[in-house]
Design an enzyme around this catalytic site. Sequence first.
Site, PDB file in Angstrom:
ATOM      1  N   THR A   7       0.856  -1.190   0.000  1.00  0.00           N
ATOM      2  CA  THR A   7       0.000   0.000   0.000  1.00  0.00           C
ATOM      3  C   THR A   7       0.884   1.229   0.000  1.00  0.00           C
ATOM      4  OG1 THR A   7      -1.569   1.370   1.242  1.00  0.00           O
ATOM      5  CG2 THR A   7      -0.281  -0.190   2.508  1.00  0.00           C
ATOM      6  N   ASP A  33      -0.049   4.013   0.939  1.00  0.00           N
ATOM      7  CA  ASP A  33      -0.400   4.827   2.107  1.00  0.00           C
ATOM      8  C   ASP A  33       0.496   4.521   3.305  1.00  0.00           C
ATOM      9  OD1 ASP A  33      -2.422   5.641   0.480  1.00  0.00           O
ATOM     10  OD2 ASP A  33      -4.042   4.754   1.626  1.00  0.00           O
ATOM     11  N   MET A  51      -2.593  10.636  -2.647  1.00  0.00           N
ATOM     12  CA  MET A  51      -3.396   9.540  -2.098  1.00  0.00           C
ATOM     13  C   MET A  51      -3.110   9.340  -0.610  1.00  0.00           C
ATOM     14  SD  MET A  51      -3.698   6.577  -5.014  1.00  0.00           S
ATOM     15  CE  MET A  51      -4.915   6.772  -6.325  1.00  0.00           C
ATOM     16  N   GLY A  52      -4.111   8.866   0.108  1.00  0.00           N
ATOM     17  CA  GLY A  52      -3.988   8.615   1.538  1.00  0.00           C
ATOM     18  C   GLY A  52      -5.326   8.828   2.217  1.00  0.00           C
ATOM     19  N   ARG A  53      -6.089   7.747   2.359  1.00  0.00           N
ATOM     20  CA  ARG A  53      -7.450   7.852   2.884  1.00  0.00           C
ATOM     21  C   ARG A  53      -7.463   8.252   4.360  1.00  0.00           C
ATOM     22  NH1 ARG A  53     -12.178   5.990   1.292  1.00  0.00           N
ATOM     23  NH2 ARG A  53     -11.224   4.799  -0.408  1.00  0.00           N
ATOM     24  N   GLU A  59      -5.613  13.208   0.311  1.00  0.00           N
ATOM     25  CA  GLU A  59      -7.005  13.097  -0.143  1.00  0.00           C
ATOM     26  C   GLU A  59      -7.961  12.791   1.007  1.00  0.00           C
ATOM     27  OE1 GLU A  59      -7.426   9.891  -2.905  1.00  0.00           O
ATOM     28  OE2 GLU A  59      -6.602   8.386  -1.545  1.00  0.00           O
ATOM     29  N   PHE A  71      -0.354   8.411 -11.207  1.00  0.00           N
ATOM     30  CA  PHE A  71       1.007   8.513 -11.735  1.00  0.00           C
ATOM     31  C   PHE A  71       1.984   7.773 -10.827  1.00  0.00           C
ATOM     32  CE2 PHE A  71       5.133  10.656 -11.770  1.00  0.00           C
ATOM     33  CZ  PHE A  71       5.446  10.695 -13.121  1.00  0.00           C
ATOM     34  N   ARG A  97       1.418   5.587  -8.213  1.00  0.00           N
ATOM     35  CA  ARG A  97       1.174   4.200  -7.808  1.00  0.00           C
ATOM     36  C   ARG A  97       1.441   3.198  -8.933  1.00  0.00           C
ATOM     37  NH1 ARG A  97      -5.271   2.848  -7.110  1.00  0.00           N
ATOM     38  NH2 ARG A  97      -5.740   2.405  -9.289  1.00  0.00           N
TER      39      ARG A  97
END
Length: 399
Positions: free
Chosen positions: A150, A152, A195-197, A267, A325, A327
Site C-alpha cells: 500500500t 499509504d 493519495m492517503g485515505r 485526499e 502517476f 502508484r
Amino acid sequence: MAVQTVALLTAGGLAPCLSSAVGGLIERYTEVAPDVRVIAYQNGYAGLLTGRSVEVTPEVREGAALLHRFGGSPIGNSRVKLTNVADCVKRGLVQEGQDPLHVAAEQLTADGVDVLHTIGGDDTNTTAADLAAFLATNDYPLTVVGLPKTIDNDIIPIRQSLGAWTAAEQGAIFARNVLAEHSSNPRMLIIHEVMGRHCGWLTAETARRHHAWVAEQEWLPGIGLDSRRWDVHAVFVPESHIDLAGESARLKAVMDEIGCVNIFLSEGAGVSEVVAELEAAGLEVPVDPFGHVQLDKVNPGAWFGKQFAERLGAEKVMVQKSGYFSRSAAANDEDLALIRRCTDLAVDAALRGESGVIGEDEERGDELRAIEFPRIAGGKEFDASVPWFTELRESLGQV
C-alpha cells in the site's frame, strides 16, 4: 506435507511493488524449490472465485527478473471482499446462495493449491485472513502468506509497506512539473492532491522529498526563477486539524508576496467536513465494497480548492492528483531491496507451512517476520509529531 502447488494473486489498488513482488516470488521458488508448481490467479480474488489462472511456465521463470522493471501487475487486480456476499453476487463472481469463502476454498482445493500468496494492502490481507480462518475452521489444508502492498503505508503493525517509498519519490517528481504551472497565471493556487485515505504518511513524505529537491537546485530570482514559487507552502494530512482561517491568513500573505501558493493535500484530509456538507445537502455519499467513502467521487481537493481560493483571492485554481502517476511506477532501488527481503522470507515461510503477512513488525522490534493475520489491520495513522515532519512544517512557516 510437502508443498506441490503454489498460487499467487495481487489485489486492491496498484502500488509500485506488485510486478516486482510477483517476479521475486517466482525467482525465489525457482531458486529453492524448482519442482514446485506455480500458478497465478488473474485479477485477484475475482480470478480465484471464477477459477481464472495462468501457469508459470519455464519461459516465465526464466524471464521473471524482467518484472522488476515495470509497474502495475502482470496478473491483474480487483477489489473484492470475500465476506461481502451481496457485492460478489452482484458482480457475478458467485451465484445467489453461495458463500464466496466456500467458493474460494473449493477452487483452491480443485487447483491443488498448498500455498496462497496474496500481495495487497490491508483490505487484501484482512480478506486473506478471513479466508485463512475459514479454511482452518473447515479443515482445508492451506498456508496463506501475504505481502504488504500500500502506498499509504498504513498497515498495522508493519513499519514499511512495499511500494510506499517509490510512490513518494514519484509524487515528488510529478510535483516538479505541476508546480511549474505557478507561472501560467497571476495569483495561482495549486493543490497537489496525494493519495492517503486515513494516513498522511505519503503526503508528508512526498512533500519532504519535493522540499529537499527545491533546496538542492540553483535559482535565479532576479529574473523570477525563485525557489519560493516552486516550493510547497502547506502540507495537510488527516491526522492534523486544519485551521482554515489561520492558514488562509498565512497563505494569503504568501500569495500577496510571490503571486502563488502550492498546497500538498492528503485526499483523506478534511473528508469528514466534505461528507457532512454532502449529507446536509441531502446527497448520497458513495462507498466502495469495503464501506470506504469513494474519495474520487467526493473530491476533497476540489472542495479545499474552493475554500482557499475565496480566502486567498486566487485568480486561478488548479487541483492535480498524483496518485495514478505514482502508484503505477516501477519500484525504485529502496523498494526493490525491501521487496527482495520480503519475497525471500515469504517463500521460506510458505515452505515451512507458516502463515502470516511478511513485514517488519513494529510491535516486535521491527523484526522481519510472518506477522499473524489477526494482528493485521488497516488505518494506521501517521505520527504527525515525528521530528522530520515537524521540522518540515516549521521550515514552511506552517505551525
